[in-house]
Design a protein around this motif. Structure first.
Motif: not given
Lengths: 159, 149
Positions: B116, B32, B35-36, B112, B119
């Motif tokens: 992520r 995550e 991803s961020d 993920v 979405e």
């Protein structure tokens, strides 16, 4: 309205995704933030012992020649043969790199490489050196380019 | 130096390391985080600018640089983007390194890391990871449709 299709075989391209340099760097940065330098060292140690297991066996058999061949091969794969110069004797492998391909790439896309370049060399190449019965010495590392001078010297030859 | 051509086993060992320290949740938290902080700036910006077609732009580069064996499609009318990965060199490398134990959910990072981000732009993904032991997978992304009454 069009249907776009791209169909490729593995042999259509060379395997060279330079973003993976950033991904290694991000991984080390994250491990440091959560587990400190000790964690970074441990991850690098585990990676080296696991991934380089056959290479370490080769280094134990053939010594410094195996390390030199590995470096030549990996810089070729990185399209960075121009960066690598080395001198190999029975007792010592002396290496000079004009730049680190990952550092060069990251800077070219506006990223700042982490501080872990020198430690990565010290841990990974330190384990290589140990397998060859040598001592690894990182003599210089330029953070801007990743240019480095280092050596693997037989312990009895090291001064 | 860890070469970019040696990244995959490094990634696998990183996941194993994180799980050993703090469990599977720690691995997901790492995915995550990447991803961020990393994927958002790349894939996210493209999708923000181009819509779901940004997926085509993003993977056009990365799948070629990773020398994948794949068929990728984008249907402009239905806004449906698919990747039929006939051989993933990343997973393939792990499968071939028989002396190493690959991280048990190595391929889990893909869903993920990317979805992520997607979405947030109304793109939903479906996956078939049933053949990762053969380094094959299939993914489909399309715009979420309002639920029919």
């Amino acid at each position: 309205m069009a249907l776009l299709v791209m169909d490729r075989k593995a042999s259509d391209n060379k395997y060279l995704h330079l973003d993976f340099h950033s991904s290694v760097d991000n991984g080390l940065r994250y491990v440091c933030e959560h587990y400190g330098e000790k964690g970074v060292r441990e991850l690098l140690r585990r990676y080296t012992l696991a991934y380089h297991k056959p290479r370490l066996e080769d280094i134990r058999r053939r010594g410094l020649t195996a390390i030199a061949e590995y470096l030549k091969d990996i810089y070729e794969k990185e399209d960075a043969s121009d960066a690598l110069r080395y001198t190999l004797t029975d007792a010592c492998l002396t290496v000079e790199t004009a730049y680190h391909p990952g550092v060069r790439y990251m800077r070219s896309v506006g990223e700042t490489p982490s501080e872990w370049g020198p430690l990565t060399m010290q841990v990974v190449y330190g384990i290589f050196a140990e397998a060859a019965g040598c001592a690894f010495s990182l003599r210089s590392y330029d953070e801007q380019t990743g240019a480095a001078k280092f050596s693997f010297a037989k312990k009895e030859a090291a001064v | 130096m860890i070469s970019c051509t040696e990244f995959i086993p490094f990634y696998s060992e990183l996941f194993t390391f994180l799980e050993e320290q703090d469990g599977y949740d720690a691995v997901v938290r790492y995915w995550e985080h990447i991803s961020d902080t990393y994927v958002q700036d790349r894939l996210g910006k493209l999708v923000e600018k181009e819509g779901i077609r940004g997926c085509w732009t993003y993977w056009s580069r990365s799948l070629n640089e990773e020398a994948c064996d794949f068929r990728m499609t984008y249907d402009e009318e239905t806004e449906r983007f698919t990747i039929d990965m006939r051989h993933c060199p990343s997973r393939g490398m792990l499968n071939e390194l028989t002396y190493m134990k690959p991280y048990h959910d190595y391929c889990g990072h893909c869903a993920v890391l990317y979805d992520r981000v997607l979405e947030k732009y109304g793109v939903e993904g479906t996956f078939d990871f049933s053949k990762v032991d053969k380094a094959q997978c299939f993914s489909c992304r399309q715009m979420k449709r309002p639920a029919q009454e």
